[in-house]
Write a protein that holds these residues in place. Sequence first.
Motif, PDB file in Angstrom:
ATOM      1  N   VAL A  87       5.628  -2.399   2.192  1.00 52.78           N
ATOM      2  CA  VAL A  87       5.540  -1.834   0.841  1.00 52.78           C
ATOM      3  C   VAL A  87       4.205  -2.214   0.204  1.00 52.78           C
ATOM      4  CG1 VAL A  87       6.632  -1.699  -1.422  1.00 52.78           C
ATOM      5  CG2 VAL A  87       8.037  -1.996   0.622  1.00 52.78           C
ATOM      6  N   VAL A  88       3.518  -1.224  -0.357  1.00 53.76           N
ATOM      7  CA  VAL A  88       2.237  -1.476  -1.037  1.00 53.76           C
ATOM      8  C   VAL A  88       2.284  -0.834  -2.421  1.00 53.76           C
ATOM      9  CG1 VAL A  88       0.910  -1.632   1.099  1.00 53.76           C
ATOM     10  CG2 VAL A  88       1.170   0.596  -0.041  1.00 53.76           C
ATOM     11  N   GLU A  89       1.344  -1.225  -3.264  1.00 52.28           N
ATOM     12  CA  GLU A  89       1.279  -0.702  -4.623  1.00 52.28           C
ATOM     13  C   GLU A  89       1.023   0.808  -4.616  1.00 52.28           C
ATOM     14  OE1 GLU A  89       1.961  -2.125  -7.354  1.00 52.28           O
ATOM     15  OE2 GLU A  89       2.046  -4.239  -6.763  1.00 52.28           O
ATOM     16  N   PRO A  90       1.572   1.521  -5.591  1.00 53.37           N
ATOM     17  CA  PRO A  90       1.332   2.965  -5.682  1.00 53.37           C
ATOM     18  C   PRO A  90      -0.138   3.322  -5.856  1.00 53.37           C
ATOM     19  CG  PRO A  90       3.199   2.340  -7.050  1.00 53.37           C
ATOM     20  CD  PRO A  90       2.553   1.066  -6.591  1.00 53.37           C
ATOM     21  N   THR A  91      -0.934   2.344  -6.282  1.00 52.20           N
ATOM     22  CA  THR A  91      -2.367   2.599  -6.476  1.00 52.20           C
ATOM     23  C   THR A  91      -3.139   2.630  -5.161  1.00 52.20           C
ATOM     24  OG1 THR A  91      -2.659   0.229  -6.850  1.00 52.20           O
ATOM     25  CG2 THR A  91      -2.416   1.617  -8.798  1.00 52.20           C
ATOM     26  N   THR A  92      -2.481   2.261  -4.060  1.00 55.98           N
ATOM     27  CA  THR A  92      -3.145   2.267  -2.764  1.00 55.98           C
ATOM     28  C   THR A  92      -3.561   3.691  -2.393  1.00 55.98           C
ATOM     29  OG1 THR A  92      -1.800   0.389  -2.051  1.00 55.98           O
ATOM     30  CG2 THR A  92      -2.916   1.661  -0.324  1.00 55.98           C
ATOM     31  N   VAL A  93      -4.858   3.886  -2.182  1.00 55.79           N
ATOM     32  CA  VAL A  93      -5.372   5.233  -1.906  1.00 55.79           C
ATOM     33  C   VAL A  93      -5.094   5.649  -0.466  1.00 55.79           C
ATOM     34  CG1 VAL A  93      -7.436   6.690  -1.831  1.00 55.79           C
ATOM     35  CG2 VAL A  93      -7.146   4.996  -3.674  1.00 55.79           C
ATOM     36  N   LYS A  94      -5.404   4.755   0.475  1.00 51.45           N
ATOM     37  CA  LYS A  94      -5.235   5.090   1.890  1.00 51.45           C
ATOM     38  C   LYS A  94      -4.244   4.131   2.514  1.00 51.45           C
ATOM     39  CE  LYS A  94      -7.806   6.119   6.126  1.00 51.45           C
ATOM     40  NZ  LYS A  94      -9.138   6.198   6.765  1.00 51.45           N
ATOM     41  N   LEU A  95      -3.160   4.683   3.040  1.00 46.19           N
ATOM     42  CA  LEU A  95      -2.123   3.861   3.643  1.00 46.19           C
ATOM     43  C   LEU A  95      -2.515   3.438   5.045  1.00 46.19           C
ATOM     44  CD1 LEU A  95       1.064   5.880   2.596  1.00 46.19           C
ATOM     45  CD2 LEU A  95       0.139   3.827   1.505  1.00 46.19           C
ATOM     46  N   ALA A  96      -2.294   2.157   5.356  1.00 47.32           N
ATOM     47  CA  ALA A  96      -2.481   1.668   6.715  1.00 47.32           C
ATOM     48  C   ALA A  96      -1.249   2.032   7.545  1.00 47.32           C
ATOM     49  CB  ALA A  96      -2.699   0.157   6.704  1.00 47.32           C
ATOM     50  N   ALA A  97      -1.332   1.794   8.821  1.00 47.22           N
ATOM     51  CA  ALA A  97      -0.219   2.130   9.716  1.00 47.22           C
ATOM     52  C   ALA A  97       1.044   1.396   9.270  1.00 47.22           C
ATOM     53  CB  ALA A  97      -0.579   1.747  11.143  1.00 47.22           C
ATOM     54  N   GLY A  98       2.147   2.138   9.119  1.00 47.26           N
ATOM     55  CA  GLY A  98       3.433   1.543   8.786  1.00 47.26           C
ATOM     56  C   GLY A  98       3.657   1.258   7.314  1.00 47.26           C
ATOM     57  N   GLN A  99       2.700   1.580   6.460  1.00 43.46           N
ATOM     58  CA  GLN A  99       2.836   1.280   5.035  1.00 43.46           C
ATOM     59  C   GLN A  99       3.436   2.447   4.253  1.00 43.46           C
ATOM     60  OE1 GLN A  99      -1.123   0.163   3.758  1.00 43.46           O
ATOM     61  NE2 GLN A  99      -0.706  -2.014   4.126  1.00 43.46           N
ATOM     62  N   ILE A 100       4.145   2.106   3.172  1.00 40.62           N
ATOM     63  CA  ILE A 100       4.652   3.110   2.225  1.00 40.62           C
ATOM     64  C   ILE A 100       4.385   2.603   0.810  1.00 40.62           C
ATOM     65  CG2 ILE A 100       6.453   4.043   3.733  1.00 40.62           C
ATOM     66  CD1 ILE A 100       8.463   2.267   2.220  1.00 40.62           C
ATOM     67  N   ARG A 101       4.170   3.539  -0.105  1.00 42.46           N
ATOM     68  CA  ARG A 101       3.961   3.147  -1.498  1.00 42.46           C
ATOM     69  C   ARG A 101       5.297   2.769  -2.137  1.00 42.46           C
ATOM     70  NH1 ARG A 101       0.554   7.592  -0.824  1.00 42.46           N
ATOM     71  NH2 ARG A 101      -1.677   7.013  -0.896  1.00 42.46           N
ATOM     72  N   ASP A 102       5.234   1.823  -3.057  1.00 38.69           N
ATOM     73  CA  ASP A 102       6.434   1.275  -3.688  1.00 38.69           C
ATOM     74  C   ASP A 102       6.944   2.208  -4.790  1.00 38.69           C
ATOM     75  OD1 ASP A 102       8.456  -0.230  -4.698  1.00 38.69           O
ATOM     76  OD2 ASP A 102       7.232  -1.958  -5.280  1.00 38.69           O
ATOM     77  N   ALA A 103       7.854   3.096  -4.414  1.00 33.29           N
ATOM     78  CA  ALA A 103       8.442   4.014  -5.398  1.00 33.29           C
ATOM     79  C   ALA A 103       9.645   3.383  -6.101  1.00 33.29           C
ATOM     80  CB  ALA A 103       8.862   5.314  -4.711  1.00 33.29           C
ATOM     81  N   ASN A 104      10.402   2.541  -5.390  1.00 37.46           N
ATOM     82  CA  ASN A 104      11.624   1.968  -5.958  1.00 37.46           C
ATOM     83  C   ASN A 104      11.344   1.136  -7.201  1.00 37.46           C
ATOM     84  OD1 ASN A 104      13.262   3.109  -4.021  1.00 37.46           O
ATOM     85  ND2 ASN A 104      13.267   1.307  -2.694  1.00 37.46           N
ATOM     86  N   ARG A 105      10.340   0.284  -7.124  1.00 41.99           N
ATOM     87  CA  ARG A 105      10.048  -0.600  -8.248  1.00 41.99           C
ATOM     88  C   ARG A 105       9.629   0.195  -9.481  1.00 41.99           C
ATOM     89  NH1 ARG A 105       5.602  -2.982  -6.937  1.00 41.99           N
ATOM     90  NH2 ARG A 105       4.312  -3.393  -8.755  1.00 41.99           N
ATOM     91  N   ALA A 106       8.779   1.200  -9.268  1.00 42.85           N
ATOM     92  CA  ALA A 106       8.342   2.036 -10.394  1.00 42.85           C
ATOM     93  C   ALA A 106       9.535   2.733 -11.035  1.00 42.85           C
ATOM     94  CB  ALA A 106       7.317   3.058  -9.914  1.00 42.85           C
ATOM     95  N   MET A 107      10.453   3.216 -10.213  1.00 42.87           N
ATOM     96  CA  MET A 107      11.627   3.919 -10.734  1.00 42.87           C
ATOM     97  C   MET A 107      12.542   2.964 -11.501  1.00 42.87           C
ATOM     98  SD  MET A 107      14.653   5.841  -8.610  1.00 42.87           S
ATOM     99  CE  MET A 107      15.150   4.262  -7.903  1.00 42.87           C
ATOM    100  N   LEU A 108      12.781   1.761 -10.962  1.00 39.23           N
ATOM    101  CA  LEU A 108      13.682   0.809 -11.604  1.00 39.23           C
ATOM    102  C   LEU A 108      13.077   0.256 -12.896  1.00 39.23           C
ATOM    103  CD1 LEU A 108      15.029  -1.107  -8.473  1.00 39.23           C
ATOM    104  CD2 LEU A 108      16.285   0.478  -9.953  1.00 39.23           C
ATOM    105  N   VAL A 109      11.770   0.065 -12.917  1.00 37.98           N
ATOM    106  CA  VAL A 109      11.110  -0.369 -14.157  1.00 37.98           C
ATOM    107  C   VAL A 109      11.294   0.692 -15.233  1.00 37.98           C
ATOM    108  CG1 VAL A 109       8.854  -0.756 -15.245  1.00 37.98           C
ATOM    109  CG2 VAL A 109       9.433  -1.929 -13.112  1.00 37.98           C
TER     110      VAL A 109
END
Length: 308
Positions: free
Chosen positions: A200-222
Motif C-alpha cells: 500500500v502506498v500513498e494516493p499521491t504516488t505518481v508511478k507505482l512500483a511492482a506489486g504496489q497499490i494506492r491506498d483507497a481504503n484509508r481515504a474512504m474511511l477518513v
Amino acid sequence: MASQGPATPSALYKMITIPEAQQIVLKETTCLPSVSMTLHEAQGCILAEDVQAPEDVPPFPASIKDGYAVVASDGPGEYVVAFSAHAGHEQPQLESGSVAYITTGAPVPRGADAVVQIENTEQLPDRQDGEKRIKIVKAAARVGEDIRPIGSDIKRGQAVLQAGDVLAPPEIGILATVGATKVQVHSTPSVAVLSTGDEVVEPTTVKLAAGQIRDANRAMLVAASQQAGAKVVDLGIARDTEGHVKACLQKAINAQVDVLLTTGGVSMGETDFIKPLLERHGKVHFGKVKMKPGKPLTFATIDVEATG
C-alpha cells in the motif's frame, strides 16, 4: 521484535452473521460523556438529554391569515375597522359590532373569536370622520376559524426533542423556538484510521512500483468518519512488521482516540499482526463474519487505562 504468530488463528474464530456482529458492536459501545454546547455549536451533535418546552407555543391565540378579527356571531355585513392588530404588539379589546384588521401571526384581540381572511371581505369608502369600513361577504363559519390556539404547536412541558436525536438544522430551529440556547450533547468521537501492508502506498504516488497499490481504503474511511461528524486522526500506513504495527497501535492509544479503524492485517497470513496484538492488549469479540469480501472482519475493545 520477532513475530510470535497469531494467538488465535482466524480459522478458529466462530463465524457470525452481519446482524450478530452489529449487535455485539452496539452492546460493547458505550456513550461518550456529555458536554454543554451553545445552540450554534451543537449542529450535527447527538443530544444527551430530553429538551422540554418551558411555555406554550404559540403563547397567545394567533391569526393564521391576513384579514379581520371578528366576533363570529356578528355574521356578514358592514363594519367599522376599530384598530389594526400587528404581530409583536399587545392588542386592545374588540367590541361586538366592529372588526380589527389583523396580520398573520398577530395576537388575536380579546373579545374576538375568529378571523375572516381578507379575500372574504370588500373595502368600503371611509366614513366622513376618517374611520375605515369593510364589508364581510363571507362570515366565519365557526368560532376559532383561522386562529392558532395557545399551545397548538407545542404544549408547555412537552418534550420537543429526545436524547439520541441528531441536531440537524430543523432540530436547531426547534431548540431556538423553546429558548434552549445551551444543550447537553455527547462528546464528538475521535477516530483514528490506519492502513497496513507493504503493497500500500500513498494516493499521491505518481508511478507505482511492482506489486504496489494506492491506498483507497484509508481515504474512504477518513471521509466517511468526517461525514459522520468525528474528529479524525490519520495514522498513515503501517508496514508489514509486528514492530511497526504495534507502534501504530500504541500511537492511537497515546492519542486517546475513541475508535481505531484498520484495514488489512486480520486474516491468516504470516504478516497479519492486528488480531494477535488486539488479543494481547484487549478483548477480541469476533474475528470472522459471514460476508464476502471481508470475512476476517474483526472487532475488539481495549482498556486504554490498563494499556497506557
